[in-house]
Design an enzyme around this catalytic site. Sequence first.
Site, PDB file in Angstrom:
ATOM      1  N   GLY A 200      27.964  42.916  37.260  1.00 48.59           N
ATOM      2  CA  GLY A 200      27.451  43.216  35.931  1.00 48.59           C
ATOM      3  C   GLY A 200      28.562  43.586  34.971  1.00 48.59           C
ATOM      4  N   ALA A 201      28.574  42.943  33.808  1.00 47.97           N
ATOM      5  CA  ALA A 201      29.572  43.228  32.770  1.00 47.97           C
ATOM      6  C   ALA A 201      29.217  42.435  31.527  1.00 47.97           C
ATOM      7  CB  ALA A 201      30.973  42.847  33.241  1.00 47.97           C
TER       8      ALA A 201
ATOM      9  N   SER B 258      30.707  39.712  29.488  1.00 51.49           N
ATOM     10  CA  SER B 258      31.783  38.740  29.698  1.00 51.49           C
ATOM     11  C   SER B 258      32.059  37.893  28.462  1.00 51.49           C
ATOM     12  CB  SER B 258      31.438  37.820  30.876  1.00 51.49           C
ATOM     13  OG  SER B 258      30.223  37.138  30.632  1.00 51.49           O
TER      14      SER B 258
ATOM     15  N   ASN C 170      30.902  49.676  28.778  1.00 51.48           N
ATOM     16  CA  ASN C 170      30.110  48.802  29.639  1.00 51.48           C
ATOM     17  C   ASN C 170      30.912  48.257  30.818  1.00 51.48           C
ATOM     18  OD1 ASN C 170      27.375  47.464  29.717  1.00 51.48           O
ATOM     19  ND2 ASN C 170      28.668  45.656  29.863  1.00 51.48           N
TER      20      ASN C 170
ATOM     21  N   TYR D 253      37.841  42.150  26.178  1.00 49.78           N
ATOM     22  CA  TYR D 253      37.238  41.851  27.480  1.00 49.78           C
ATOM     23  C   TYR D 253      38.311  41.828  28.563  1.00 49.78           C
ATOM     24  CZ  TYR D 253      35.469  39.126  31.374  1.00 49.78           C
ATOM     25  OH  TYR D 253      35.147  38.693  32.634  1.00 49.78           O
TER      26      TYR D 253
ATOM     27  N   LYS E  70      38.961  44.645  31.895  1.00 49.29           N
ATOM     28  CA  LYS E  70      39.126  44.278  33.304  1.00 49.29           C
ATOM     29  C   LYS E  70      40.517  44.674  33.807  1.00 49.29           C
ATOM     30  CE  LYS E  70      35.109  42.300  34.026  1.00 49.29           C
ATOM     31  NZ  LYS E  70      34.169  42.819  35.045  1.00 49.29           N
TER      32      LYS E  70
ATOM     33  N   ASN F   1      37.674  29.763  35.845  1.00 50.16           N
ATOM     34  CA  ASN F   1      36.578  29.126  35.105  1.00 50.16           C
ATOM     35  C   ASN F   1      35.470  28.704  36.066  1.00 50.16           C
ATOM     36  OD1 ASN F   1      38.920  28.920  33.168  1.00 50.16           O
ATOM     37  ND2 ASN F   1      37.286  28.077  31.906  1.00 50.16           N
ATOM     38  N   VAL F   2      34.483  29.573  36.214  1.00 52.41           N
ATOM     39  CA  VAL F   2      33.413  29.352  37.187  1.00 52.41           C
ATOM     40  C   VAL F   2      32.285  28.534  36.544  1.00 52.41           C
ATOM     41  CG1 VAL F   2      31.880  30.445  38.859  1.00 52.41           C
ATOM     42  CG2 VAL F   2      33.984  31.621  38.152  1.00 52.41           C
TER      43      VAL F   2
ATOM     44  N   LYS G 254      23.555  32.109  29.744  1.00 47.18           N
ATOM     45  CA  LYS G 254      24.808  32.519  29.116  1.00 47.18           C
ATOM     46  C   LYS G 254      25.031  31.876  27.751  1.00 47.18           C
ATOM     47  CE  LYS G 254      28.459  33.239  31.577  1.00 47.18           C
ATOM     48  NZ  LYS G 254      29.629  33.035  32.460  1.00 47.18           N
TER      49      LYS G 254
ATOM     50  N   ARG H 142      42.382  23.720  32.978  1.00 48.12           N
ATOM     51  CA  ARG H 142      41.940  25.013  33.501  1.00 48.12           C
ATOM     52  C   ARG H 142      41.716  24.909  35.009  1.00 48.12           C
ATOM     53  NH1 ARG H 142      39.367  28.121  29.392  1.00 48.12           N
ATOM     54  NH2 ARG H 142      40.654  27.907  27.522  1.00 48.12           N
TER      55      ARG H 142
END
Length: 339
Positions: A76-77, A79, A92, A139, A143, A170-171, A179, A215
């Site tokens: 959870g974040a 992003s 957050n 962001y 992290k 890059n998922v 999203k 990427r």
Amino acid sequence: MTIIVTGAAGFIGANIVQALNVRGEKNIIAVDDLRPADKYRNLADLDIIDYLDKDEFLEAFRSGRFGKVKAVFHEGACSDTMETDGIFMMANNYRYTMDLLDICTAQKVQLLYASSAATYGGSDVFVESREHEKPLNIYGYSKFLFDQVMRKRFAEKTNTAQVVGFRYFNVYGPRESHKGRMASVAFHQYYQYKANGHVKLFGEYGGYGAGEQSRDFVSVEDVVKVNLFFLDHPEISGIFNLGSGRAQPFNDVAHAVANAMRKLDKAAPASLQELVKEKAIEYIPFPDALKGRYQCFTQADLTKLRAAGYAEPFLTVEQGVGRYIEWLEANSSFLANPL
């Protein structure tokens, strides 16, 4: 024993819950913020024993309500790399994770958390080392700062249980539709092609030809496998890159999407050049708003991950995107109002 997944209705979190279910794990507590409410779709076909809002979770966990907890997957974040509210982002992403770390330490619970390749920012070297970390936005900084705290704790050996941070590159893959604009390139190109018969890519920029900015694209299938590997190896702690280890140009993604769609139409695959000639791939001018804020190249160095014992191969863009397009086609009703 209980497993907790934060961000469980999100992209990576929901895929982790699904993989745990496949293993027979059902004693899962899902934590999230169901705004937008449509994220519930990511949980509707999964088995969990409870759901908590993220704002009530920490106190419930601290009080011992869940009994013995084996592990927390903290996905959870916020992003959104375009978010400019630094107070919100740090509360957050950073402070919330710090509080969670304290509880896991007190209760001796494994913590596997989402870091990000955004910690590298403007760097052209992607090795888990301080000198290569130059976050370009709040962001990335949120992290980065938690990773710095963990490095200090690793050095001081103050952890009572495993702590692992994953620097996701890059998922892409199933369960990311909520999203919106932050969903993967493959996701957006699928809908572009479906609606218009073509996809769009950025033109020349940063010394790279049209569509050649590259990427490290990694399938969520592989991301989940790595998470579960570390769950099964609680003796290993650290911060690890989690990408494919390959840099592939955006042209490869567009090529894979277009050919996957052609396959669905029973058409023969086409070369990149043929797709450009047919205008199935179109290049647009690079936007001024992104100039100076855009990573033209990323590639995860997997030396540390491999040294930790993870030996499985990673899907290429051609393999992973093709599978993803098939999933999107098969789950169109599940993805009502995707954008």
